[in-house]
Design a protein around this motif. Sequence first.
Motif, PDB file in Angstrom:
ATOM      1  N   ARG A   1       0.826  -1.205   0.000  1.00 35.65           N
ATOM      2  CA  ARG A   1       0.000   0.000   0.000  1.00 35.65           C
ATOM      3  C   ARG A   1       0.867   1.264   0.000  1.00 35.65           C
ATOM      4  NH1 ARG A   1      -3.234  -0.269   4.857  1.00 35.65           N
ATOM      5  NH2 ARG A   1      -3.494  -2.450   4.306  1.00 35.65           N
ATOM      6  N   ALA A   2       1.943   1.259   0.773  1.00 32.32           N
ATOM      7  CA  ALA A   2       2.836   2.425   0.820  1.00 32.32           C
ATOM      8  C   ALA A   2       3.548   2.610  -0.517  1.00 32.32           C
ATOM      9  CB  ALA A   2       3.856   2.254   1.935  1.00 32.32           C
ATOM     10  N   ARG A   3       3.963   1.522  -1.141  1.00 28.38           N
ATOM     11  CA  ARG A   3       4.652   1.614  -2.428  1.00 28.38           C
ATOM     12  C   ARG A   3       3.702   2.145  -3.499  1.00 28.38           C
ATOM     13  NH1 ARG A   3       8.044  -3.358  -4.202  1.00 28.38           N
ATOM     14  NH2 ARG A   3       9.353  -2.475  -2.587  1.00 28.38           N
ATOM     15  N   ARG A   4       2.467   1.666  -3.496  1.00 21.53           N
ATOM     16  CA  ARG A   4       1.490   2.170  -4.479  1.00 21.53           C
ATOM     17  C   ARG A   4       1.213   3.643  -4.260  1.00 21.53           C
ATOM     18  NH1 ARG A   4      -3.008  -2.616  -4.514  1.00 21.53           N
ATOM     19  NH2 ARG A   4      -1.763  -4.135  -5.649  1.00 21.53           N
ATOM     20  N   GLY A   5       1.117   4.048  -2.998  1.00 24.09           N
ATOM     21  CA  GLY A   5       0.834   5.445  -2.698  1.00 24.09           C
ATOM     22  C   GLY A   5       1.971   6.360  -3.106  1.00 24.09           C
ATOM     23  N   SER A   6       3.201   5.932  -2.905  1.00 21.94           N
ATOM     24  CA  SER A   6       4.338   6.788  -3.262  1.00 21.94           C
ATOM     25  C   SER A   6       4.557   6.831  -4.766  1.00 21.94           C
ATOM     26  CB  SER A   6       5.620   6.288  -2.570  1.00 21.94           C
ATOM     27  OG  SER A   6       5.986   5.023  -3.070  1.00 21.94           O
ATOM     28  N   GLY A   7       4.193   5.774  -5.480  1.00 20.52           N
ATOM     29  CA  GLY A   7       4.357   5.756  -6.928  1.00 20.52           C
ATOM     30  C   GLY A   7       3.352   6.621  -7.654  1.00 20.52           C
ATOM     31  N   ASP A   8       2.182   6.812  -7.057  1.00 21.58           N
ATOM     32  CA  ASP A   8       1.139   7.629  -7.684  1.00 21.58           C
ATOM     33  C   ASP A   8       1.421   9.121  -7.556  1.00 21.58           C
ATOM     34  OD1 ASP A   8      -0.217   5.372  -8.389  1.00 21.58           O
ATOM     35  OD2 ASP A   8      -1.561   5.387  -6.671  1.00 21.58           O
ATOM     36  N   GLU A   9       2.163   9.530  -6.537  1.00 21.12           N
ATOM     37  CA  GLU A   9       2.383  10.943  -6.302  1.00 21.12           C
ATOM     38  C   GLU A   9       3.464  11.547  -7.201  1.00 21.12           C
ATOM     39  OE1 GLU A   9       1.319  10.560  -1.563  1.00 21.12           O
ATOM     40  OE2 GLU A   9       3.271  11.285  -2.191  1.00 21.12           O
ATOM     41  N   GLY A  10       4.409  10.731  -7.651  1.00 24.51           N
ATOM     42  CA  GLY A  10       5.533  11.284  -8.408  1.00 24.51           C
ATOM     43  C   GLY A  10       5.275  11.276  -9.844  1.00 24.51           C
TER      44      GLY A  10
END
Length: 73
Positions: free
Chosen positions: A64-73
């Motif tokens: 979940r954290a990896r998906r969230g950080s990938g969507d922001e950049g």
Amino acid sequence: MRHRFEPARLLLGLLMLGVAVVALVQAHGGWDVPAWAPAAMVPAGVVLVGVLGGVARLARRAVRARRGSGDEG
């Protein structure tokens, strides 16, 4: 409705089925299992299920954290 895979629940179910099979075979007279064996299997299995549940939770949190950080950049 889609359900997520719960490996801890699967393991707990298989463990309880195993204990039930041992009890049934012993009651039928097929095996001579010491009384402490099924009694030791249950707490050890519950501890193992707890560890597996924690690992699964950490893995979901990391995904979940990896998906969230990938969507922001």
